[in-house]
Write a protein that holds these residues in place. Structure first.
Motif, mmCIF file in Angstrom:
data_model
loop_
_atom_site.group_PDB
_atom_site.id
_atom_site.type_symbol
_atom_site.label_atom_id
_atom_site.label_comp_id
_atom_site.label_asym_id
_atom_site.label_seq_id
_atom_site.Cartn_x
_atom_site.Cartn_y
_atom_site.Cartn_z
ATOM 1 N N HIS A 9 0.842 -1.198 0.000
ATOM 2 C CA HIS A 9 0.000 0.000 0.000
ATOM 3 C C HIS A 9 0.871 1.239 0.000
ATOM 4 C CE1 HIS A 9 -3.122 2.873 0.842
ATOM 5 N NE2 HIS A 9 -2.522 3.239 1.961
ATOM 6 N N LEU A 10 0.628 2.147 -0.948
ATOM 7 C CA LEU A 10 1.379 3.391 -1.031
ATOM 8 C C LEU A 10 0.415 4.570 -1.099
ATOM 9 C CD1 LEU A 10 4.060 4.911 -1.355
ATOM 10 C CD2 LEU A 10 3.788 4.678 -3.829
ATOM 11 N N PRO A 11 0.333 5.376 -0.045
ATOM 12 C CA PRO A 11 -0.512 6.578 -0.103
ATOM 13 C C PRO A 11 -0.010 7.532 -1.188
ATOM 14 C CG PRO A 11 0.113 6.052 2.164
ATOM 15 C CD PRO A 11 0.950 5.184 1.274
ATOM 16 N N GLU A 12 -0.933 8.074 -1.952
ATOM 17 C CA GLU A 12 -0.553 8.916 -3.089
ATOM 18 C C GLU A 12 0.240 10.148 -2.658
ATOM 19 O OE1 GLU A 12 -2.636 11.062 -6.983
ATOM 20 O OE2 GLU A 12 -3.830 9.799 -5.636
ATOM 21 N N GLU A 13 -0.015 10.635 -1.452
ATOM 22 C CA GLU A 13 0.682 11.842 -1.009
ATOM 23 C C GLU A 13 2.178 11.621 -0.770
ATOM 24 O OE1 GLU A 13 -1.420 10.152 2.730
ATOM 25 O OE2 GLU A 13 -1.858 10.414 0.588
ATOM 26 N N LEU A 14 2.627 10.370 -0.756
ATOM 27 C CA LEU A 14 4.055 10.086 -0.569
ATOM 28 C C LEU A 14 4.822 10.078 -1.894
ATOM 29 C CD1 LEU A 14 4.085 7.344 2.219
ATOM 30 C CD2 LEU A 14 4.254 9.832 2.426
ATOM 31 N N ILE A 15 4.138 10.240 -3.013
ATOM 32 C CA ILE A 15 4.821 10.295 -4.308
ATOM 33 C C ILE A 15 5.405 11.692 -4.491
ATOM 34 C CG2 ILE A 15 4.569 10.085 -6.804
ATOM 35 C CD1 ILE A 15 2.196 8.206 -6.286
ATOM 36 N N ALA A 16 6.739 11.773 -4.498
ATOM 37 C CA ALA A 16 7.420 13.070 -4.583
ATOM 38 C C ALA A 16 7.132 13.731 -5.926
ATOM 39 C CB ALA A 16 8.919 12.882 -4.395
ATOM 40 N N GLN A 17 6.736 14.991 -5.887
ATOM 41 C CA GLN A 17 6.395 15.723 -7.104
ATOM 42 C C GLN A 17 7.513 16.642 -7.577
ATOM 43 O OE1 GLN A 17 3.504 15.353 -9.005
ATOM 44 N NE2 GLN A 17 3.286 13.572 -7.673
ATOM 45 N N THR A 18 8.357 17.055 -6.664
ATOM 46 C CA THR A 18 9.450 17.964 -7.017
ATOM 47 C C THR A 18 10.725 17.521 -6.311
ATOM 48 O OG1 THR A 18 8.840 19.447 -5.199
ATOM 49 C CG2 THR A 18 7.947 19.953 -7.385
ATOM 50 N N PRO A 19 11.885 17.819 -6.902
ATOM 51 C CA PRO A 19 13.143 17.474 -6.243
ATOM 52 C C PRO A 19 13.438 18.441 -5.096
ATOM 53 C CG PRO A 19 13.584 18.623 -8.296
ATOM 54 C CD PRO A 19 12.101 18.423 -8.234
ATOM 55 N N LEU A 20 14.196 17.967 -4.102
ATOM 56 C CA LEU A 20 14.650 18.842 -3.023
ATOM 57 C C LEU A 20 15.682 19.832 -3.557
ATOM 58 C CD1 LEU A 20 15.120 16.227 -0.140
ATOM 59 C CD2 LEU A 20 13.123 17.662 -0.614
ATOM 60 N N LEU A 21 15.803 20.963 -2.905
ATOM 61 C CA LEU A 21 16.781 21.968 -3.335
ATOM 62 C C LEU A 21 18.199 21.396 -3.303
ATOM 63 C CD1 LEU A 21 15.422 25.220 -1.630
ATOM 64 C CD2 LEU A 21 15.358 24.625 -4.064
ATOM 65 N N ASP A 22 18.508 20.650 -2.250
ATOM 66 C CA ASP A 22 19.810 20.011 -2.101
ATOM 67 C C ASP A 22 19.669 18.536 -2.459
ATOM 68 O OD1 ASP A 22 22.217 18.890 -1.357
ATOM 69 O OD2 ASP A 22 22.129 19.544 0.735
ATOM 70 N N ARG A 23 20.354 18.107 -3.497
ATOM 71 C CA ARG A 23 20.246 16.711 -3.935
ATOM 72 C C ARG A 23 20.562 15.732 -2.814
ATOM 73 N NH1 ARG A 23 20.843 15.687 -9.793
ATOM 74 N NH2 ARG A 23 20.914 17.655 -10.923
ATOM 75 N N THR A 24 21.528 16.075 -1.949
ATOM 76 C CA THR A 24 21.993 15.129 -0.935
ATOM 77 C C THR A 24 21.138 15.140 0.327
ATOM 78 O OG1 THR A 24 23.517 16.672 0.170
ATOM 79 C CG2 THR A 24 24.345 15.492 -1.756
ATOM 80 N N ALA A 25 20.117 15.997 0.377
ATOM 81 C CA ALA A 25 19.308 16.128 1.594
ATOM 82 C C ALA A 25 18.219 15.064 1.702
ATOM 83 C CB ALA A 25 18.675 17.515 1.658
ATOM 84 N N LYS A 155 3.020 15.275 -11.499
ATOM 85 C CA LYS A 155 2.034 16.217 -12.041
ATOM 86 C C LYS A 155 2.562 17.648 -12.070
ATOM 87 C CE LYS A 155 -0.746 12.646 -11.812
ATOM 88 N NZ LYS A 155 -0.982 11.816 -13.016
ATOM 89 N N GLU A 156 3.567 17.944 -11.246
ATOM 90 C CA GLU A 156 4.099 19.297 -11.148
ATOM 91 C C GLU A 156 5.019 19.602 -12.332
ATOM 92 O OE1 GLU A 156 3.486 21.557 -8.689
ATOM 93 O OE2 GLU A 156 2.137 20.213 -7.597
ATOM 94 N N GLN A 157 5.066 20.871 -12.703
ATOM 95 C CA GLN A 157 5.985 21.319 -13.758
ATOM 96 C C GLN A 157 7.400 21.387 -13.184
ATOM 97 O OE1 GLN A 157 4.608 21.930 -16.762
ATOM 98 N NE2 GLN A 157 6.494 22.421 -17.844
ATOM 99 N N LEU A 158 8.374 20.865 -13.927
ATOM 100 C CA LEU A 158 9.769 20.906 -13.490
ATOM 101 C C LEU A 158 10.407 22.195 -14.000
ATOM 102 C CD1 LEU A 158 12.113 19.442 -12.077
ATOM 103 C CD2 LEU A 158 12.649 18.365 -14.271
ATOM 104 N N GLU A 159 10.739 23.102 -13.077
ATOM 105 C CA GLU A 159 11.267 24.402 -13.482
ATOM 106 C C GLU A 159 12.688 24.301 -14.019
ATOM 107 O OE1 GLU A 159 10.810 27.284 -10.421
ATOM 108 O OE2 GLU A 159 8.647 26.971 -10.227
ATOM 109 N N ASP A 160 13.528 23.507 -13.367
ATOM 110 C CA ASP A 160 14.920 23.333 -13.787
ATOM 111 C C ASP A 160 15.075 21.958 -14.414
ATOM 112 O OD1 ASP A 160 17.622 23.133 -14.156
ATOM 113 O OD2 ASP A 160 18.176 23.458 -12.054
#
Length: 347
Positions: A9-25, A155-160
């Protein structure tokens, strides 16, 4: 083995839509593949789990801006084309929406005619072979017209657009990113080198076949689509040396793992320079010969990628780790958090 054995079971809200500012975070779930022990860490701590003499293997493929938006030349109807694989010359295997309206002989135009395509063949899985016509350099035209082929669950637009490329991306050819590699920065790789960890590169051009749903109940009946891979003589020599000296080989991503296993299975557990097409399908019962540990993201339920990691750490350990990740609200899929499936002998 039934495909439902790999469901969770995977709640939909756990699907990451955007990357974190810091890749290593990103968060890092560390899983002991023998005992099933779990540790919660952050990705920048990955250095602590390596020993001098280990080898990190990265996939240096580069994602093409492979999504094109155009029109049918005769009617002006809008179409979307996703480039999957270059065939001969300017012919490509593609997915087209709406595919039913693009038949053999249909002419498509993109960018006010800067790029034209003629449908040459319809394929069994709904794809189309399109031959492109243009003036100039194809990849420069593609860079100006194409968009990054983000997975449909984003679903989110990727700015970079570069955030869907690894910092070490080099060889063009993928329809999707090797997402486990997105967590690395040049600074983190340098810290690993300073610790005495070897960094090696292979290339596997990721096709959508890797993510194609398993549509049969018995997973043994599933067929993988072939993807192009390449290993240089230098990488092969380094990996053999690491093995001989007792170091661990750590693959970054399922694409690196599949490449290493393809070559090791053909070379009696060793490595040699090679290139070709692999359709290796790894699921429980498979004995790994090319890698000791794996850094990977969290994958879709019932996917071939969950099966691959289950073959490395055991289905029960993986499903337990995924349950832990859901309970502790880890971020899933391409822009999500990571898992390090490691040998108990590592720190």
């Amino acid at each position: 083995m039934n495909v439902n054995d790999f469901d969770f079971h995977l709640p939909e809200e756990l699907i990451a839509q955007t990357p974190l500012l810091d890749r290593t975070a990103s968060r890092l779930l560390v899983l002991d593949k023998e005992t099933g022990e779990i540790k919660d860490r952050h990705f920048y701590e990955i250095v602590d789990f390596f020993n001098e003499g280990d080898c990190l293997v990265l996939n240096d493929t580069r994602v093409l801006p492979a999504r094109l938006f155009g029109i049918k030349e005769d009617t002006g109807a809008k179409v979307e084309v996703l480039l999957l694989k270059q065939l001969e010359g300017d012919s490509w295997e593609t997915l087209v929406k709406p595919g039913r309206k693009v038949k053999e002989g249909t002419v498509l135009t993109f960018g006010d005619g800067k790029l034209r395509g003629v449908c040459r063949q319809s394929l069994d899985h709904g794809g189309r072979i399109i031959e492109f016509q243009y003036e100039g350099i194809f990849h420069e035209i593609l860079d100006s017209l194409g968009e990054m082929p983000l997975p449909p669950y984003i679903k989110e637009q990727l700015e970079d657009q570069d955030r869907y490329q690894t910092v070490f991306a080099k060889h063009r050819g993928s329809a999707a990113a090797p997402t486990a590699g997105l967590h690395f920065t040049e600074e983190l790789l340098e810290k690993l080198r300073e610790k005495g960890v070897h960094i090696a590169f292979i290339t596997l051009h990721v096709g959508l076949g890797t993510f194609r749903p398993v549509s049969v109940e018995s997973i043994e009946e599933h067929e993988m689509h072939a993807e192009f891979y390449q290993m240089t003589e230098g990488t092969a020599g380094l990996l053999n040396q690491v093995r001989e000296q007792g170091g661990k080989i750590v693959a970054v991503g399922t694409t690196s793992a599949r490449t290493l296993e393809t070559i090791a299975s053909q070379c009696d557990g060793k490595f040699e320079a090679a290139s070709g097409w692999t359709d290796i399908f790894i699921y429980p019962g498979y004995t790994y010969r090319g890698i000791d540990s794996l850094i990977t993201n969290f994958h879709l339920p019932k996917s071939t990628l969950v099966m691959l990691v289950s073959a490395l750490a055991g289905r029960e350990n993986i499903l337990s780790a995924y349950e832990h990740a859901v309970r502790n609200q880890y971020r899933f899929f391409s822009f999500g958090d990571a898992m390090f499936i490691r040998e108990g002998g590592q720190r």
